[in-house]
Scaffold this motif. Structure first.
Motif, PDB file in Angstrom:
ATOM      1  N   GLY A  21       0.782  -1.226   0.000  1.00  0.00           N
ATOM      2  CA  GLY A  21       0.000   0.000   0.000  1.00  0.00           C
ATOM      3  C   GLY A  21       0.809   1.269   0.000  1.00  0.00           C
ATOM      4  N   ALA A  22       2.009   1.245  -0.581  1.00  0.00           N
ATOM      5  CA  ALA A  22       2.882   2.424  -0.595  1.00  0.00           C
ATOM      6  C   ALA A  22       2.279   3.540  -1.441  1.00  0.00           C
ATOM      7  N   ASP A  23       2.440   4.765  -0.973  1.00  0.00           N
ATOM      8  CA  ASP A  23       2.002   5.944  -1.728  1.00  0.00           C
ATOM      9  C   ASP A  23       3.145   6.376  -2.640  1.00  0.00           C
ATOM     10  N   HIS A  25       3.648   8.999  -4.184  1.00  0.00           N
ATOM     11  CA  HIS A  25       3.973  10.418  -4.089  1.00  0.00           C
ATOM     12  C   HIS A  25       4.774  10.764  -2.833  1.00  0.00           C
ATOM     13  N   THR A  26       5.042   9.789  -1.990  1.00  0.00           N
ATOM     14  CA  THR A  26       5.816  10.028  -0.775  1.00  0.00           C
ATOM     15  C   THR A  26       7.229  10.479  -1.146  1.00  0.00           C
ATOM     16  N   THR A  34      10.452  10.928  -5.593  1.00  0.00           N
ATOM     17  CA  THR A  34       9.416  10.337  -4.768  1.00  0.00           C
ATOM     18  C   THR A  34       9.637   8.828  -4.715  1.00  0.00           C
ATOM     19  N   ASP A  83       3.166   3.006 -10.373  1.00  0.00           N
ATOM     20  CA  ASP A  83       2.412   2.181  -9.435  1.00  0.00           C
ATOM     21  C   ASP A  83       3.387   1.320  -8.627  1.00  0.00           C
ATOM     22  N   LEU A 142       9.058   5.279   3.610  1.00  0.00           N
ATOM     23  CA  LEU A 142       7.813   4.595   3.959  1.00  0.00           C
ATOM     24  C   LEU A 142       7.764   4.175   5.424  1.00  0.00           C
TER      25      LEU A 142
END
Length: 257
Positions: A21-23, A25-26, A34, A83, A142
């Motif tokens: 479930g990593a974002d 945009h982090t 990112t 993704d 993360l």
């Protein structure tokens, strides 16, 4: 564990982080990228290394840190996938692709890589180092467990030793000194003459400075993720000898690839 095991295990641990479930945009700490961009870079680099391992010619940059950075920007600009789950799978797959391809080649066979010529065994060390550096960045961003540990770092040393003379910077101009590095159980010497470093198994003369450093700290320092004061503050490195102050200068003589 073998070097091949280390490559696969490291890639799988990165994939697990990205597929949890990593974002994308982090932002990465201290970097312009990112998480999605770093993962895309690892996927692209993994494909490139697997192709080279399979015998293809894949020119990429000019072998310098600046040239590699420019090539990375161009490659990311034309590769839109961000993704994390998809990229994690690609990172794991291309790592296995390299290992399978390398198994059919002589470990001593010379190949041309983005960091210049090296043999196949050292190229595997290069791929592992690359995975660990960017994987560490992703893990920190993360807030997950990173994959840099003493056992796998040992397999990065063939590449690190080869790369040192290729990433020396202007800070080494006219530098003369002999360093003995003790990285965990491994030992090697780096001797500067007129700013040019030579890496050998043993020092050619009495070392000016001996640096004993934890393997994890060594890799993170060499890749620019830690600074020398950070490593010393965490009691991960000590220096002694006729000129112990050179221990602080040593990492400043190189530009992280």
């Amino acid at each position: 564990m073998t070097a091949e095991d280390a490559i696969v295990v490291t890639a799988d641990r990165i994939a697990e982080l990205l597929q949890a479930g990593a974002d994308p945009h982090t932002p990465l700490r201290g970097a312009e990228w990112t998480v999605g961009e770093a993962a895309a870079h690892l996927a692209l680099a993994g494909k490139l290394m697997a192709d080279i391992g399979a015998g293809e010619e894949r020119p990429y940059g000019d072998g310098t840190p600046g040239g590699l950075a420019a090539a990375n920007r161009v490659a990311l600009a034309v590769f839109p996938q961000r993704d994390p789950a998809v990229l994690g799978a690609e990172i794991a797959d291309t790592a296995r692709g390299f290992v399978v391809a390398a198994a059919d080649r002589d470990p001593g066979e010379a190949v041309l890589t983005p960091m210049g010529p090296m043999n196949m065994a050292t190229m595997g060390s290069y791929l592992l180092t690359h995975l660990l550096g960017h994987g560490y960045d992703i893990a920190v961003a993360l807030r997950g467990p990173h994959m840099v540990d003493r056992e796998v770092v040992a397999f990065t040393l063939p590449f690190m030793r080869l790369a040192m003379p290729r990433v020396v910077n202007a800070g080494a101009t006219d530098h003369h000194a002999c360093y003995l590095l003790r990285v965990g159980r491994d030992r090697f010497a780096v001797t500067f003459s007129d700013g040019v470093p030579t890496v050998t198994d043993a020092p050619p003369r009495r070392p000016d400075c001996t640096i004993a450093i934890d393997p994890v700290a060594f890799l993170l320092l060499a890749l620019g993720r830690w600074t020398a004061p950070t490593a010393m503050a965490r009691a991960k490195v000590i220096a002694w000898g006729r000129k112990p102050w050179l221990g602080l200068r040593f990492p400043l003589l190189f530009t992280a690839p």
